[in-house]
Write a protein that holds these residues in place. Sequence first.
Motif, PDB file in Angstrom:
ATOM      1  N   GLU A  65       0.832  -1.204   0.000  1.00  0.00           N
ATOM      2  CA  GLU A  65       0.000   0.000   0.000  1.00  0.00           C
ATOM      3  C   GLU A  65       0.864   1.251   0.000  1.00  0.00           C
ATOM      4  O   GLU A  65       0.586   2.222  -0.697  1.00  0.00           O
ATOM      5  CB  GLU A  65      -0.957   0.022   1.211  1.00  0.00           C
ATOM      6  CG  GLU A  65      -1.948  -1.110   1.249  1.00  0.00           C
ATOM      7  CD  GLU A  65      -1.375  -2.377   1.882  1.00  0.00           C
ATOM      8  OE1 GLU A  65      -0.351  -2.308   2.589  1.00  0.00           O
ATOM      9  OE2 GLU A  65      -1.959  -3.440   1.656  1.00  0.00           O
ATOM     10  N   HIS A  99       2.585   1.562  -3.395  1.00  0.00           N
ATOM     11  CA  HIS A  99       1.610   1.988  -4.390  1.00  0.00           C
ATOM     12  C   HIS A  99       1.311   3.479  -4.252  1.00  0.00           C
ATOM     13  O   HIS A  99       1.264   4.213  -5.241  1.00  0.00           O
ATOM     14  CB  HIS A  99       0.319   1.172  -4.251  1.00  0.00           C
ATOM     15  CG  HIS A  99      -0.670   1.451  -5.321  1.00  0.00           C
ATOM     16  ND1 HIS A  99      -1.647   2.408  -5.180  1.00  0.00           N
ATOM     17  CD2 HIS A  99      -0.839   0.930  -6.565  1.00  0.00           C
ATOM     18  CE1 HIS A  99      -2.377   2.460  -6.276  1.00  0.00           C
ATOM     19  NE2 HIS A  99      -1.905   1.570  -7.130  1.00  0.00           N
ATOM     20  N   ALA A 100       1.107   3.928  -3.026  1.00  0.00           N
ATOM     21  CA  ALA A 100       0.815   5.351  -2.788  1.00  0.00           C
ATOM     22  C   ALA A 100       1.996   6.232  -3.216  1.00  0.00           C
ATOM     23  O   ALA A 100       1.801   7.292  -3.814  1.00  0.00           O
ATOM     24  CB  ALA A 100       0.484   5.585  -1.315  1.00  0.00           C
ATOM     25  N   GLU A 101       3.205   5.795  -2.930  1.00  0.00           N
ATOM     26  CA  GLU A 101       4.396   6.569  -3.318  1.00  0.00           C
ATOM     27  C   GLU A 101       4.543   6.613  -4.833  1.00  0.00           C
ATOM     28  O   GLU A 101       4.861   7.655  -5.407  1.00  0.00           O
ATOM     29  CB  GLU A 101       5.650   5.966  -2.678  1.00  0.00           C
ATOM     30  CG  GLU A 101       6.930   6.696  -3.006  1.00  0.00           C
ATOM     31  CD  GLU A 101       6.980   8.129  -2.501  1.00  0.00           C
ATOM     32  OE1 GLU A 101       7.862   8.872  -2.973  1.00  0.00           O
ATOM     33  OE2 GLU A 101       6.161   8.530  -1.644  1.00  0.00           O
ATOM     34  N   GLU A 127       2.111   6.386  -7.045  1.00  0.00           N
ATOM     35  CA  GLU A 127       1.049   7.267  -7.531  1.00  0.00           C
ATOM     36  C   GLU A 127       1.437   8.741  -7.353  1.00  0.00           C
ATOM     37  O   GLU A 127       1.285   9.550  -8.267  1.00  0.00           O
ATOM     38  CB  GLU A 127      -0.272   6.999  -6.797  1.00  0.00           C
ATOM     39  CG  GLU A 127      -0.915   5.688  -7.155  1.00  0.00           C
ATOM     40  CD  GLU A 127      -1.562   5.704  -8.520  1.00  0.00           C
ATOM     41  OE1 GLU A 127      -2.171   6.724  -8.894  1.00  0.00           O
ATOM     42  OE2 GLU A 127      -1.446   4.684  -9.218  1.00  0.00           O
ATOM     43  N   ARG A 128       1.958   9.074  -6.171  1.00  0.00           N
ATOM     44  CA  ARG A 128       2.354  10.453  -5.883  1.00  0.00           C
ATOM     45  C   ARG A 128       3.435  10.913  -6.860  1.00  0.00           C
ATOM     46  O   ARG A 128       3.322  11.973  -7.464  1.00  0.00           O
ATOM     47  CB  ARG A 128       2.860  10.570  -4.441  1.00  0.00           C
ATOM     48  CG  ARG A 128       3.189  11.994  -4.012  1.00  0.00           C
ATOM     49  CD  ARG A 128       3.845  12.052  -2.646  1.00  0.00           C
ATOM     50  NE  ARG A 128       5.158  11.429  -2.607  1.00  0.00           N
ATOM     51  CZ  ARG A 128       6.267  11.979  -3.111  1.00  0.00           C
ATOM     52  NH1 ARG A 128       6.223  13.140  -3.706  1.00  0.00           N
ATOM     53  NH2 ARG A 128       7.427  11.350  -3.019  1.00  0.00           N
TER      54      ARG A 128
END
Length: 145
Positions: free
Chosen positions: A53, A56-58, A60-61
């Motif tokens: 998670e 994935h968030a990194e 996306e950012r």
Amino acid sequence: MFKTVLIPTDGSPLSTQALEQALDFAREIGAEATVLAVIEPLQVFTINPAGMEIAHAEYERRAHEEADAFLANAKEAAKQRQVACDTVKLVGLDPARCITETAEKRNCDVIAMASHGRSGFKAFMLGSVTMKVLAGSKVPVLIYR
């Protein structure tokens, strides 16, 4: 003849060079430009998803930051050339499809893009986005080398 030029870019050096040439072309023919960035979602297959998670968030950012940066640069390059320019950022698994659908939705008369962007294994596995756009486009495609 052409009123709106769609210029897809991935921020790579060749893509940026093609963007500049396509903006020059748009200025010469008196057309507007739409610059498109397509962010491909992170796809990781693992049997141990712990921590994914965060990764994935990194991803996306960073992907959105990079796309925003090269779209802002494209907007500035268009402004310097006195070319009306709109930018579009999409997330999609199939960049070629995003490109052809954007051309259709935005009533673009021509797509102007680099002959290739990414290189190496990822390009080999995905196939050439440019070749897929050529095969699937309903409007002319101008390829820059």
